[in-house]
Scaffold this motif. Structure first.
Motif, PDB file in Angstrom:
ATOM      1  N   ASN A 585       6.142   2.165  -1.446  1.00 63.03           N
ATOM      2  CA  ASN A 585       5.788   1.329  -2.597  1.00 63.03           C
ATOM      3  C   ASN A 585       4.718   1.888  -3.339  1.00 63.03           C
ATOM      4  O   ASN A 585       3.802   1.501  -3.638  1.00 63.03           O
ATOM      5  N   TYR A 606       9.781  -3.057   1.322  1.00 60.64           N
ATOM      6  CA  TYR A 606       9.333  -1.549   1.018  1.00 60.64           C
ATOM      7  C   TYR A 606      10.353  -0.782   0.200  1.00 60.64           C
ATOM      8  O   TYR A 606      11.583  -0.838   0.489  1.00 60.64           O
ATOM      9  N   GLU A 607       9.729  -0.186  -0.893  1.00 62.73           N
ATOM     10  CA  GLU A 607      10.636   0.930  -1.548  1.00 62.73           C
ATOM     11  C   GLU A 607      10.289   2.232  -1.137  1.00 62.73           C
ATOM     12  O   GLU A 607       9.219   2.732  -1.238  1.00 62.73           O
ATOM     13  N   ARG A 609      11.159   6.146  -1.464  1.00 61.08           N
ATOM     14  CA  ARG A 609      11.601   7.119  -2.209  1.00 61.08           C
ATOM     15  C   ARG A 609      10.996   8.501  -1.933  1.00 61.08           C
ATOM     16  O   ARG A 609       9.628   8.632  -2.291  1.00 61.08           O
ATOM     17  N   LYS A 627      16.676   6.041  -3.577  1.00 60.74           N
ATOM     18  CA  LYS A 627      15.591   5.289  -2.906  1.00 60.74           C
ATOM     19  C   LYS A 627      16.308   4.246  -2.071  1.00 60.74           C
ATOM     20  O   LYS A 627      17.627   3.980  -1.980  1.00 60.74           O
ATOM     21  N   TYR A 628      15.612   3.762  -0.976  1.00 53.46           N
ATOM     22  CA  TYR A 628      16.096   3.038  -0.069  1.00 53.46           C
ATOM     23  C   TYR A 628      14.944   1.781  -0.279  1.00 53.46           C
ATOM     24  O   TYR A 628      13.922   1.647  -0.303  1.00 53.46           O
ATOM     25  N   TYR A 629      15.450   0.397   0.137  1.00 59.44           N
ATOM     26  CA  TYR A 629      14.782  -0.849   0.335  1.00 59.44           C
ATOM     27  C   TYR A 629      14.975  -1.302   1.578  1.00 59.44           C
ATOM     28  O   TYR A 629      16.050  -1.482   2.051  1.00 59.44           O
TER      29      TYR A 629
END
Length: 750
Positions: A585, A606-607, A609, A627-629
Motif C-alpha cells: 500500500n 492490500y496492494e 508490488r 502487483k497482487y491484491y
C-alpha cells in the motif's frame, strides 16, 4: 451552574510541589464554543488554555462571564466525569498475535506507538512500566493537580520530563490507583501493548475524603490538547484511553468534549472510551409526554449529597412544562437559563438546541437528600419522546436513582455515558472473564456473575440520534493489573504489586492496547480504519448470540479479538536483485531473500508490488504479475527477471547490435555478425574466433548474458577459398595444355 470537582491551587515551597485544595471564588473555568477569529477577543477577558475544533477552555474572572457570553456562540458549564471501573489477555487472543513475526515487524507488541492515559495518575516507578534495560516506557507525565512546572501553552500543573521519571524525581503520585491499573492493562509488562510508550495526564482530584475521584471537563480538554501536541513532537501515532464518563449531556455526540474527540480522530488519533457503568443503576428514564395530564417522575437522592443534576433531551423544546417538587412537597415551576434561590436550594437551568434536538440541564444544590419528583407537562397537542438522566455528587454508598412510577419507564437503553456517544470514537462495553481470584493471604474471593456474560452494568445504546453503541466489548471483570504503591493496601489484593478491578474502565485499555498493535503493524492506517478492523474482527459466541452487520446495542459488534493480523508468504522466483523491496500500500520494505513472511491486518485490502530501486541505464527488472491484491492469508508468488543492455561490435568496430537482453540469454555471435553458416562462398572466409568483454578474451562463439556488457567480436580470416581458386586457376591452363599435347600425340601416331 453545574459545579465541577475542585479548583486546585498549589503552592511551591523550596521547589517541592505541594497540593492545597482551596476553592476559588473569584475565577471560573469555562468551556466555550466560538467562531473563527474570536480567540483574540477572548484573550482580553481571560486566559485561553486550549483551542481545538471551535472549542476553547479559559479561566476568567466571574464578573466577566457575561462579557464572555456576549461574544461566543455558547458557554458550557464543565461537567463532572467519574472513573468507569493473565486471564483477560489470553481471552482476547493476545498470545497468538504476539507470536507473529514477519518482514515488517520483529514482534507485535505496540512498539513505536504512544498511548495516552488521562486518569488519576500513575505509579511511574512500578516495574510494569519498565523496559528490559530498566528504563521507564512512560515518556511524560503532566500532573494537573500540582504546581511548579507547567507544560508550554499552559499556566498550571507540573510536567515531568523523561529524566525526572527515570531518576525518580517526578513528584506525581497515584493515590487512587485507577490510572495505574488502566495503564498496566493497556501497556504494562503483562498488558496488551507491552512495548508501547506511555504519556500520562493526572486530571481531576479526590472527592468524598478521597474515596472517589472526579474529573473536570475543562481539564480533560486541556489534557487532550497536551497529549496530541506531544505526539506530534515525538512523531508517533497516538492512542488516547478515556476510562471515564458522565451521564449529563445530550447523548447525541455533540458535547464540546465529544466534538474535540471526533476532531482528533479526523487528525489520525485513535480515541477509545468507556461505555460507562450505569446500565443497571436506574438513572435513565424515557417517556412520551401527554397533553392530558402531567407525568410525575420520582427519584431518590441519598444522604451525603450536596448537588444533583438532571439532563433532559427531547425535540423540540417548545411547549414543555417542568415543575420540581421537593421532598417536603413544595413546588417550583422551572424556567430555562436562569439561577434562583428556592427554599434551602439553589436551582439553575441551562438549555441548548442543536438541530432538532433540545437539551436541558437542571441542577439543584443544597441539602438535597430525599425523594423528589419532576412533573413534566405537555402544553402542545403533540406527544414527544423525552429522555432524562440523573447524576449527583453523592458520597454515599448508595447511588441516586429514579424510582418506578406511572407514565415513564426506567430503561437500560441509551445508558452509554458521555463521551462514549461521540461519533468517531471506539466505545467499549464490558463482559466477565474472571469471578474468582486468590488474595495475597491465600484466601479465595469472588463476585457474582457468569464468566463470558455481558457485565450487568455495561452501558447500552443506542445514542439519541440512533447510532449503535458500544462498538465492541472487552474483558472488564474481574481484571488483575498493576497496583499503585501510593495507595493503601486492601485485603482482596492478589499481591503488593497487583489489584483487582471491575468495570468498563478495565475493558477500555484492552481495546486501546489492541489499537496500538494495529498502528504498529500499519503505521499509516487511518484512525477510522483502526475502528473498522476492531469491529470486523470482533468475535461472537453463545453469550453474544448472532450479531448482524448492523451491530448490537449491548455487545457492539462482538467481543474484542486481538488476533487482528495474519501472516502472508511472499515468494520471489527467478532473479532476486539486492535492491528488491516490497511495496505494501505504498510503503516499501527491503526484501533480503527470495522468500519472506509479512504481517498484514485482517479486513484490509492490500496492494503488493515489488519495487526495484536498482533500475538504471544498463539494467532493468520485470516482474509477473506486476502487483497482487490480497486480504487474507496465503502465498503470493512473483516471478522476477532482469534485462541488461548489451552492445555488440563487429571486428571492424562497427555496432552490430544494441538492445535489452533477458538475463541468462545466450547470444550467438556468428548469427549476430552474419559470419556463421550459410554465408556462401568467399575467397576469404571470415568467422568468429572469440570475443572481448571488460578487457578479457574468451575463445567462444556464444555469450551467456549475466550483466550489462560491451562485446567486441574477434574475427578470424580463412584463405582456403582463395588458395583453391589459385590452384584451380593454375590447374585449368595446365589441363588444357596437356589435353592439347595429348591430342596432337594421338594424331601424329595415327
Amino acid at each position: 451552574m453545574y459545579w465541577i470537582g475542585f479548583l486546585l491551587i498549589a503552592l511551591t515551597l523550596l521547589n517541592i510541589p505541594v497540593k492545597v485544595d482551596v476553592p476559588s471564588h473569584s475565577f471560573a473555568d469555562l468551556i466555550v464554543e466560538l467562531d473563527e477569529g474570536m480567540v483574540g477577543r477572548l484573550e482580553t477577558l481571560g486566559h485561553v488554555r486550549m483551542v481545538m475544533s471551535g472549542i476553547a477552555t479559559l479561566r476568567v474572572s466571574r464578573h466577566l462571564i457575561d462579557d464572555v457570553v456576549g461574544i461566543v456562540r455558547a458557554v458550557y458549564s464543565p461537567r463532572r466525569f467519574t472513573p468507569s471501573l493473565e486471564v483477560s489477555t489470553a481471552e482476547i487472543g493476545l498470545p497468538e498475535i504476539m507470536e507473529m513475526k514477519g518482514l515488517n515487524t520483529a514482534g507485535i507488541d505496540g512498539s513505536n506507538v504512544l498511548i495516552a492515559i488521562i486518569d488519576t495518575g500513575v505509579d511511574y516507578n512500578h516495574p510494569a512500566f519498565k523496559d528490559s534495560e530498566g528504563r521507564s516506557r512512560i515518556l511524560y507525565i503532566w500532573d494537573q493537580t500540582l504546581e511548579g512546572k507547567p507544560p508550554k501553552s499552559f499556566d498550571y500543573g507540573y510536567e515531568c520530563s523523561p529524566e525526572e521519571i527515570n531518576s525518580g524525581g517526578c513528584p506525581e503520585r497515584d493515590v487512587n490507583g485507577h490510572g495505574t491499573l488502566v495503564a498496566s492493562i493497556a501497556a504494562g509488562s503483562s498488558g496488551v501493548a507491552r512495548s508501547a510508550s506511555l504519556i500520562v495526564v493526572k486530571a481531576g482530584g479526590p472527592v468524598c475524603d478521597g474515596r472517589f475521584w472526579s474529573f473536570d471537563e475543562a481539564g480533560l480538554l486541556d489534557a487532550l490538547a497536551y497529549v496530541h501536541e506531544k505526539a506530534v513532537e515525538l512523531g508517533m501515532r497516538l492512542v488516547i484511553n478515556l476510562s471515564l464518563g458522565t451521564d449529563i449531556g445530550g447523548h447525541d455526540g455533540n458535547s464540546p468534549l465529544e466534538k474535540v474527540l471526533d476532531s482528533l480522530v479526523e487528525q489520525g488519533v485513535v480515541v477509545v472510551v468507556a461505555a460507562g457503568n450505569s446500565a443497571a443503576d436506574g438513572r435513565h428514564v424515557k417517556l412520551h409526554t401527554s397533553a392530558e395530564a402531567p407525568v410525575g417522575i420520582r427519584f431518590n437522592i441519598p444522604d451525603q449529597t450536596s448537588e444533583y443534576s438532571i439532563s433532559l433531551v427531547t425535540q423540540p423544546d417548545e411547549g414543555l412544562g417542568l415543575t420540581l417538587v421537593s421532598p417536603g412537597g413544595e413546588k417550583l415551576e422551572i424556567g430555562l437559563n436562569r439561577t434562583e434561590n428556592w427554599k434551602a436550594y439553589e436551582v439553575s437551568t441551562e438549555s441548548y438546541k442543536r438541530g432538532s434536538i433540545w437539551e436541558g440541564l437542571l441542577t439543584v444544590t443544597g441539602p438535597v437528600e430525599g425523594l423528589w419528583r419532576l412533573e413534566v407537562s405537555e402544553n402542545s397537542l403533540d406527544s414527544r419522546l423525552l429522555h432524562l438522566w440523573l447524576e449527583s455528587d453523592t458520597c454515599s454508598s448508595l447511588r441516586e436513582s429514579f424510582t418506578a412510577g406511572v407514565g415513564y419507564e426506567i430503561s437500560q437503553e441509551s445508558t452509554v455515558s458521555i463521551p462514549g456517544t461521540a461519533s468517531k470514537v471506539i466505545t467499549v462495553g464490558a463482559y466477565m472473564t474472571r469471578n474468582r481470584w486468590v488474595t495475597e493471604s491465600g484466601r479465595t474471593v469472588g463476585v457474582d456473575g457468569v464468566v463470558g456474560s455481558l457485565e450487568y452494568y455495561s452501558g447500552r445504546g443506542p445514542t439519541i440520534d440512533g447510532r449503535v453503541k458500544p462498538d465492541v466489548t472487552a474483558p472488564g471483570g474481574v481484571i488483575i493489573g498493576a497496583k499503585s504503591r501510593d495507595m493503601g493496601g486492601v485485603s482482596i489484593d492478589p499481591s503488593g504489586l497487583e489489584r483487582p478491578g471491575r468495570g468498563t474502565s478495565m475493558a477500555t485499555p484492552h481495546v486501546a492496547g489492541v489499537a496500538a498493535l494495529i498502528l504498529q503493524i500499519s503505521p499509516t492506517t487511518t484512525a477510522e480504519h483502526v475502528a473498522y478492523v476492531i469491529q470486523k474482527t470482533a468475535r461472537q459466541d453463545n453469550f453474544t448470540g448472532s450479531i448482524g452487520s448492523a451491530g448490537s446495542n449491548a455487545w457492539g459488534w462482538g467481543k474484542l479479538n486481538a488476533v487482528i493480523a495474519y501472516p502472508l508468504i511472499i515468494q520471489i522466483t527467478g532473479y532476486t536483485p539486492s535492491t528488491l523491496s516490497l511495496s505494501v500500500n505504498g510503503t516499501s520494505t527491503p526484501l533480503s531473500s527470495g522468500r519472506a513472511e509479512i504481517i498484514l491486518l485482517k479486513n484490509t485490502l492490500y496492494e503488493l508490488r515489488p519495487v526495484f530501486t536498482g533500475d538504471g541505464v544498463d539494467v532493468r527488472y520485470r516482474v509477473e504479475p506486476e502487483k497482487y491484491y490480497v486480504s487474507s492469508a496465503g502465498e503470493v508468488i512473483f516471478s522476477v527477471s532482469a534485462q541488461y543492455h548489451v552492445n555488440v561490435f563487429g571486428g571492424d568496430g562497427e555496432l552490430l547490435y544494441s538492445g535489452w537482453v533477458p538475463s541468462k540469454t545466450v547470444l550467438d555471435l556468428e548469427n549476430l555478425s552474419g559470419l556463421g553458416a550459410g554465408q556462401g562462398f568467399h575467397l576469404v572466409r571470415r568467422s568468429v574466433a572469440g570475443y572481448y568483454v571488460d578487457g578479457s578474451f574468451f575463445l567462444e562463439r556464444r555469450v551467456l548474458v549475466d550483466r550489462p556488457a560491451n562485446i567486441y567480436i574477434v574475427v578470424a580470416e580463412d584463405y582456403t577459398g582463395l588458395l583453391l581458386v589459385a590452384v584451380i586457376s593454375a590447374v585449368i591452363p595446365v589441363s588444357i595444355y596437356l589435353g592439347w599435347v595429348y591430342a596432337r600425340y594421338r594424331r601424329n601416331r595415327w
